[in-house]
Enzyme design. Sequence first.
Site, PDB file in Angstrom:
ATOM      1  N   LYS A 160       6.451   2.110  48.191  1.00  0.00           N
ATOM      2  CA  LYS A 160       7.729   1.397  48.165  1.00  0.00           C
ATOM      3  C   LYS A 160       8.704   2.173  47.274  1.00  0.00           C
ATOM      4  CE  LYS A 160       9.616  -3.255  47.303  1.00  0.00           C
ATOM      5  NZ  LYS A 160       9.326  -4.649  46.927  1.00  0.00           N
ATOM      6  N   SER A 207      10.817  -8.362  50.086  1.00  0.00           N
ATOM      7  CA  SER A 207      11.574  -7.139  50.036  1.00  0.00           C
ATOM      8  C   SER A 207      10.783  -5.891  50.433  1.00  0.00           C
ATOM      9  CB  SER A 207      12.131  -6.937  48.619  1.00  0.00           C
ATOM     10  OG  SER A 207      11.063  -6.769  47.701  1.00  0.00           O
ATOM     11  N   SER A 261       7.369 -10.929  47.864  1.00  0.00           N
ATOM     12  CA  SER A 261       7.738  -9.708  48.579  1.00  0.00           C
ATOM     13  C   SER A 261       6.600  -8.836  49.100  1.00  0.00           C
ATOM     14  CB  SER A 261       8.656  -8.853  47.708  1.00  0.00           C
ATOM     15  OG  SER A 261       9.951  -9.368  47.769  1.00  0.00           O
TER      16      SER A 261
HETATM   17  N1  GLN Z   1      12.659 -13.071  48.435  1.00  0.00           N
HETATM   18  C1  GLN Z   1      12.559 -13.309  47.016  1.00  0.00           C
HETATM   19  C2  GLN Z   1      13.848 -12.926  46.348  1.00  0.00           C
HETATM   20  O1  GLN Z   1      14.744 -12.507  47.008  1.00  0.00           O
HETATM   21  C3  GLN Z   1      11.388 -12.556  46.449  1.00  0.00           C
HETATM   22  C4  GLN Z   1      11.653 -11.121  46.277  1.00  0.00           C
HETATM   23  C5  GLN Z   1      10.512 -10.375  45.694  1.00  0.00           C
HETATM   24  O2  GLN Z   1       9.387 -10.860  45.627  1.00  0.00           O
HETATM   25  N2  GLN Z   1      10.810  -9.180  45.208  1.00  0.00           N
HETATM   26  O3  GLN Z   1      13.977 -13.056  45.153  1.00  0.00           O
END
Ligand code: GLN
Length: 491
Positions: A74, A152, A176
């Site tokens: 990532k 994400s 995410s």
């Molecule tokens: N979708 C969640 C957010 O936007 C979690 C994101 C994540 O786990 N990095 O905060």
Amino acid sequence: MTITTLAELAADLDQGKRSSVEITQDYLSRIEASDHNAFISVNQDLAISQAEAADKLRASGKAGALSGVPVAQKDIFCIEGTQTTCGSKILENFVAPYTATVVENMQNQGLVSLGKTNMDEFAMGSSNETSYYGSVSNPWGNEQNKLVPGGSSGGSAAAVSALLAPAATGTDTGGSIRQPAAFCNLTGIKPSYGRCSRYGMIAFASSLDQAGPMTHTAEDAALLLNAMAGFDAKDSTSLDVPAEDFSAGLNNSLDGLKIGLPKEFFGDGLDSEMAAIIETAVKEFESMGAIVKEVSLPNSHLALPSYYVIAPAEASSNLSRFDGVRYGYRTEEYNDLVDMYTKTRTEAFGDEVKRRIMIGAYALSSGYYDAYYSQAQKLRRLISNDFTDAFKECDVIMGPTTPSPAFEAGSRSDDPVSMYLNDIYTIPANLAGLPAGSIPAGFTKSGLPTGLHLITPYLQEAKMLNIAHKFQQVTDWHTRTAPNAISGGKA
Ligand code: GLN
């Protein structure tokens, strides 16, 4: 094409059937031929030189379990000498001067980094649509029905699901790793907070962020977690616990396992088809000797409001370092320092990141701190206590990973709250610091993957992987290939 696991690649390397250079080259060609936009950057020379080194390591008889196996990283992880953007314009020109511990651990064991995967900007999002580098297509969708891969870690999920990499790293602050794993039919594990070092992993919300593996199988997740995890003195929140072999207990019997199904995870808002799929999955465990009981996490409804104060508060502080002075983008014309800060941050952060910075700064500001931030921390404690109580009655908590399957691209990007609701089941585990994972549980009538969510007590990743592995021994959902995966290739 069928899926290829890390375990299979490692066996091929062990038996000398293929070299790391051959395998790596094959995946690099697939990445080049794909149009999923799963990668932000690929450093072919670096990947090949790592593969050559891994082949030498094998020849010298010093190889580890995954030496020579390539994975995608990532783009939140710093890798020395490579572009590291975190999905943002503000870091478009940033070349990391050092390597994240998680990646360094993998490299020390001879794993090859194929490239950096696309992601929501600063990991804020659930669809990969906030990335400055464009959206990513979910290989389970198609031209007529463009689906998001989740976020994400959407690029990582799409890369593995499209067979552009056999596995990838992800990070999970509120879901995410697990939500994109669920949307793309993968196994994704968020370890206990502190298992994997956060050093060199660009911070979103430091008390919640955790790195983990995204793979086709639980067996692979255990192997990759072995390579990633471990104490790191450079991260003050890293856990100083003895190293564990997460692969050791994969085949343990599940006879007598107590499964808790929280009633709050099966209420309104859950897609009925998915509820039926989860029920069927739970029955598989019963036929392996598990006992199912209802449990309660009465404060679950407070998770989202608590998270959406704590995460933005921490983000507003963490992201203050992106000011155009030390690294990253700087606006071209400005009058004075404050003007430079303002223009730089206005031009180079996307809307969602700005929204979070503003919410976070507001929640932390004097006069509002007690009303919002302190209050959110109290809710966090209640949510954590709920798990402590529930685990008095069960060994693992199960439910759906997401309320609905992968949604259409563009369908939620203008509605932050409906986007946030994606993480309603995943966020509580982050707030409590608990290990949690998503595994393929079956498909909806329209052919979309559904994730089964597993949460275990603190530091019980091995138990979770055991549960996941046993399920994968009696089901074949995880072996299905996405209709829009890359075709051709040798691996
Ligand atoms: N979708 C969640 C957010 O936007 C979690 C994101 C994540 O786990 N990095 O905060």
